[in-house]
Design an enzyme around this catalytic site. Sequence first.
Site, short mmCIF file in Angstrom:
data_model
loop_
_atom_site.label_atom_id
_atom_site.label_comp_id
_atom_site.label_asym_id
_atom_site.label_seq_id
_atom_site.Cartn_x
_atom_site.Cartn_y
_atom_site.Cartn_z
N THR A 105 0.80 -1.23 0.00
CA THR A 105 0.00 0.00 0.00
C THR A 105 0.84 1.27 0.00
O THR A 105 0.33 2.35 -0.30
CB THR A 105 -0.90 0.07 1.24
OG1 THR A 105 -0.06 0.12 2.41
CG2 THR A 105 -1.84 -1.13 1.32
N HIS A 162 4.19 27.70 1.94
CA HIS A 162 4.42 26.28 2.22
C HIS A 162 5.71 26.07 3.01
O HIS A 162 5.81 25.14 3.81
CB HIS A 162 4.44 25.49 0.92
CG HIS A 162 3.19 25.67 0.12
ND1 HIS A 162 1.95 25.27 0.57
CD2 HIS A 162 2.98 26.24 -1.09
CE1 HIS A 162 1.04 25.57 -0.33
NE2 HIS A 162 1.63 26.18 -1.34
#
Length: 169
Positions: A67, A134
């Site tokens: 995953t 950011h």
Amino acid sequence: MRTAIGSDHRGFTLKTHLIKILNQAAHEVVDVGTDSDQSVDYPDVAAAVGEHVSQQQVERGILICGTGIGMSITANKFPGVRAAPCHNVEAAEISRQHNDLNVLCLAASGDHLETTAENIVQTWLKTPFEAGRHARRLEKITASPPQWIHPRLASGNAQKDLLLAGQNG
């Protein structure tokens, strides 16, 4: 760009494919394993890539497991590593623009796996960090211990703080 890549047994085939793509694009690839589809423990591979990135032996890392989640959890234990699973091109692009992600974690399953993974990796490698607002947020994420806790959450008692936050906001 010098990039470390690693996978567990579930990601071995995709890793092999991505190494070819990276080499064709003139990237220098450091393959930390695994070398077959025989079962291995993904934390060992994630630690190898995490260490390479943390010690600045490579600029970026790519991890592949079932995953991408377990790999990202492990890699994030290394200083300076920002790892996350990205399952589509948009997430890969934003992970670079907003979070300066330096370790990309991929799932070893899905529709059109090789093509999708190629597009994700190519987008992730070419996308720069935007900095600006950011950068401020990234500084907060990397602060240890966090110096940016909201004043309402600063009593030193995390359980009490969470209860107070729920009552006040």
